[in-house]
Enzyme design. Structure first.
Site, mmCIF file in Angstrom:
data_model
loop_
_atom_site.group_PDB
_atom_site.id
_atom_site.type_symbol
_atom_site.label_atom_id
_atom_site.label_comp_id
_atom_site.label_asym_id
_atom_site.label_seq_id
_atom_site.Cartn_x
_atom_site.Cartn_y
_atom_site.Cartn_z
ATOM 1 N N GLY A 183 0.820 -1.206 0.000
ATOM 2 C CA GLY A 183 0.000 0.000 0.000
ATOM 3 C C GLY A 183 0.851 1.252 0.000
ATOM 4 O O GLY A 183 2.014 1.231 -0.414
ATOM 5 N N CYS A 223 2.970 4.507 16.366
ATOM 6 C CA CYS A 223 3.948 3.522 16.865
ATOM 7 C C CYS A 223 5.038 3.171 15.857
ATOM 8 O O CYS A 223 6.217 3.439 16.109
ATOM 9 C CB CYS A 223 3.223 2.262 17.300
ATOM 10 S SG CYS A 223 1.954 2.606 18.520
ATOM 11 N N ARG A 273 -2.355 10.568 13.415
ATOM 12 C CA ARG A 273 -0.898 10.682 13.561
ATOM 13 C C ARG A 273 -0.180 9.890 12.481
ATOM 14 O O ARG A 273 -0.424 8.707 12.293
ATOM 15 C CB ARG A 273 -0.473 10.217 14.960
ATOM 16 C CG ARG A 273 -0.810 11.257 16.016
ATOM 17 C CD ARG A 273 -0.464 10.786 17.386
ATOM 18 N NE ARG A 273 -1.363 9.732 17.838
ATOM 19 C CZ ARG A 273 -1.254 9.116 19.015
ATOM 20 N NH1 ARG A 273 -0.288 9.427 19.839
ATOM 21 N NH2 ARG A 273 -2.126 8.185 19.361
#
Ligand code: UGA
Length: 441
Positions: free
Chosen positions: A253, A260, A328
């Site tokens: 992708g 993380c 994020r």
């Protein structure tokens, strides 16, 4: 048994609610008073399946939240679950952790305690914390978490392993208290890995870096697959049929995001550097990920249009992964920024309302000119697709379940750029769409 949990982010909040469900008396501590107020009225500060329902069951029973550290004094166990974000140089920033350790020191009293480090910390940190607390009756234990956002509460109750790092793995007396906390899991047969502090700390980084490496590996192979005309989905699927490889995290992708993987991969590379070692593999994992979204834009989207300026795109998916509101390091946001920079008009959509809201807030704060002018966040998929020149899949939702035959009537040009390889290209092509995936056409 009384437990204090410092930090009410992903790890701390799940830990607090999970432990109260297991019957312990839990106090969650956070300096953010607004958060504390919300949590004490049973409102979850995170978008997580099951979390709010469970919070409501235990709040004001055996679970409470406070911004005072006093409960530490009375606790048998203190879990440190504060964030270890990335600093300006890519290292893990330990300022919140050391400030929490100072608070523990202040309120420790003379009752023996077990201090458990759940935050992701560089190898060697537990040893430093023990040094800071050496004059107190304290055991320091490393107990990394392996929760996945979106299904973190389920993960808490179904761990695949529990890792406990101690000062001296020969002396397992030190983990007796913690074993009582995790007795529920031991009875269910969950394996316990008892190791040194350093081993435990490295298990966490190595696990995240390995998963990230699997993703960057398949993304690298997908570029070659693209050129030679191979189908990367079938390549990944067949690779995964080998037990030694395993089927997960081989979906090509636009790259990995979230709070993380990007930070932990960088921090591990920095830890290598601090010992004058270079990890070519960790660095390659990161650099492949950093260029993957741009590669997709250049080789798929821009190649098709020549110039995207003035073209309108529907970007489907905004958060870094499905069923979260977390932007994020989201690759969808990175892609939106690339499109805007190239003069395109973007209509963004996510199934999660809070993800849409967070996107609006993000652009309101950072660049009010693009929002409402060249960037529009919409509540309905149909409105998002109306009159667009191209559709871009940016998060791995099951978008395939939508009625693409009907939706085709809405768009100006039925072309789909599948940045997560989640769509059934054959069906779309049979409906008259032009389809571009990663590693296949
Ligand atoms: C990750 C780990 O999976 C957890 O085990 C760990 O506890 C957690 O980090 C942490 O350290 O706290 P999470 O960040 O929630 O969990 O997200 P993942 O589900 O692992 O996905 C990360 C990213 O990888 C997403 O952007 C996702 O789209 C991408 N991904 C995943 C791919 O591009 N391809 C795949 O095949 C799988």
């Amino acid at each position: 048994m009384k437990i204090s949990v410092i930090g009410t982010g992903y790890v701390g909040l799940i830990q607090s609610v999970g432990l109260s469900k297991l019957g312990f008396e839990v106090t969650g501590i956070d300096i953010d008073e607004r958060k504390i107020k919300k949590l004490n009225s049973g409102i979850s500060t995170l978008h997580e399946e099951q979390l709010e329902e469970e919070l409501k069951l235990f709040i004001n029973e055996n679970l409470k939240f406070t911004s005072s550290y006093e409960s530490i004094n009375d606790s048998n166990i203190v879990f440190l679950c504060v964030g270890t974000p990335q600093d300006d140089f890519g290292n893990a920033d330990l300022k919140f952790l050391y400030s929490a350790v100072e608070s523990v020191k202040k309120y420790i009293g003379d009752k023996p305690k077990t201090v458990v480090i759940k935050s992701t910390v560089p190898v060697g940190t537990c040893r430093k914390i023990k040094e800071i607390l050496k004059d107190y009756p304290v055991e320091v234990i490393s107990n990394p978490e392996f929760l996945r956002e979106g299904i973190a509460f389920k993960d808490f109750f179904e761990p695949e392993r529990i890792v406990l790092g101690v000062e001296n793995p020969e002396n397992i007396e030190t983990i007796n208290l913690l074993k009582r906390v995790y007795n529920h899991f031991e009875k269910k047969g969950v394996p316990f890995v008892i190791s040194s502090w350093e081993t435990s700390e490295l298990i966490k980084y190595a696990s995240n870096a390995f998963l990230a490496t699997k993703i960057s590996f398949i993304n690298e192979i997908s570029k070659f697959s693209d050129i030679v005309g191979a189908d990367i989905k079938t390549v990944g699927k067949a690779m995964g049929m080998d037990d030694r490889i395993g089927p997960k995290f081989l979906n090509a992708g636009i790259g990995y995001g979230g709070s993380c993987f990007p930070k932990d991969v960088k921090a591990l590379g920095k830890q290598f550097e601090s010992f004058e070692l270079e990890s070519k593999l960790i660095n390659a994992t990161e650099s492949i990920n950093q260029t993957q979204t741009t590669w997709f834009f250049e080789n798929k989207i821009k190649k098709y249009y020549g110039d995207v300026s003035g073209k309108t795109f529907a970007v489907l998916g905004l958060a870094f992964k499905p069923f979260t509101d977390d932007l994020r390091e989201s690759k969808a946001i990175e892609l939106i920024n690339i499109l805007l920079k190239n003069g395109a008009i973007v209509k963004g959509f996510d199934y999660i309302e809070k993800a849409r809201e967070n996107t609006i807030n993000k652009y309101t704060l950072s660049d009010s000119k693009s929002l409402g002018y060249s960037l529009h966040i919409l509540d309905e998929l149909n409105d998002t697709l109306f009159n667009v020149d191209g559709i871009i899949i940016a998060t791995e939702y099951d978008f395939d379940k939508e009625n693409w035959s009907e939706l085709k009537n809405l768009v100006n040009n039925p072309v789909i750029f599948d940045g997560k390889n989640v769509m059934d290209s054959k069906t779309l092509k049979s409906l008259g769409y032009t389809y571009f995936g990663i590693g296949k056409n």
